[in-house]
Design an enzyme around this catalytic site. Sequence first.
Site, mmCIF file in Angstrom:
data_model
loop_
_atom_site.group_PDB
_atom_site.id
_atom_site.type_symbol
_atom_site.label_atom_id
_atom_site.label_comp_id
_atom_site.label_asym_id
_atom_site.label_seq_id
_atom_site.Cartn_x
_atom_site.Cartn_y
_atom_site.Cartn_z
ATOM 1 C CG ASP A 109 -2.031 -1.005 1.168
ATOM 2 O OD1 ASP A 109 -2.420 -1.383 0.056
ATOM 3 O OD2 ASP A 109 -2.510 -1.425 2.244
ATOM 4 C CG HIS A 145 -2.420 -6.461 -0.076
ATOM 5 N ND1 HIS A 145 -1.469 -5.607 0.438
ATOM 6 C CD2 HIS A 145 -3.486 -5.678 -0.402
ATOM 7 C CE1 HIS A 145 -1.937 -4.375 0.453
ATOM 8 N NE2 HIS A 145 -3.159 -4.382 -0.071
#
Length: 280
Positions: free
Chosen positions: A107, A255
């Site tokens: 992120d 992810h």
Amino acid sequence: MRGANIGIRPLTPHLGAEVEGVDLSQPLTDTQFADIQRAFLDWSVLVFRDQKLDREQHKAFGRRFGKLHVHPLKASPGYEQHGDPEILVVKTTAKSKFTAGDGWHTDVTCDAEPPMGSMLYVTQVPPNGGGDTLFADMYRAFDTLSASMQRYLESLTAVHDGARPYVGNYGYALPGTATYPKNEHPVVIKHPETGKKVLFVNSGFTTHIKGLKSFESRALLDMLFAHIASTPSLTCRVQWQPNTLTFWDNRCTQHHAVWDYFPDTRYGERVSIVGERPSA
Ligand code: SIN
């Protein structure tokens, strides 16, 4: 496995664990917090089931770990959001043109100080299954490279640009002359708490490696991204149920949100915690 206050059920031998015996809607005791912190460093991805949280409780859990992050997309007039700057809505419906995070990434590595962790709280899952999130272990991604490649990567710095996903993939330009953050980070960093080495490039944000010719940079990044995407033993998989909160260590994992449920709906809200500047 059971600590003094929480139960830990590993998802794989090296990455991911379900945490039992904690109600995140209540303030954590210092011992519970210490157990969760320990488990977070040990497992990197923690899954809490059957949590009933309002936004303030979600944010309060995040704040136990640090200052809450405001996502750069909040500055884009096109990105439909809940008004709270510290809550990022992760919503996919039949009308969506993309789903956030549908590709391997860490992120917001375009930030000078990317989040140390994110907490995604999913309340609506697709009725026929799907919508899992894959996580990959970036300690292991580094450890499974040859010693020669590790040494070479440790000498390099990469550029991470927010425009790559936010404009390139999502189409959310900023008004006027404003631009998304763009920053450089070492290709291999040291996790600030565990001290372990981490491969820190991701296909979401990393545009190129400094000091290499463009074809060299592309080939090297493609090799590393293929290593992550094609090595299942790096990964664990979180299958969401309504009211699951997953807390991942953004410093040592990547992810990938799997969009295999079109035209069904999936809904969650994410809180992220500001980290420190990555360093080697
Ligand atoms: C994200 O934070 O990248 C989204 C993850 C997900 O929706 O599973």
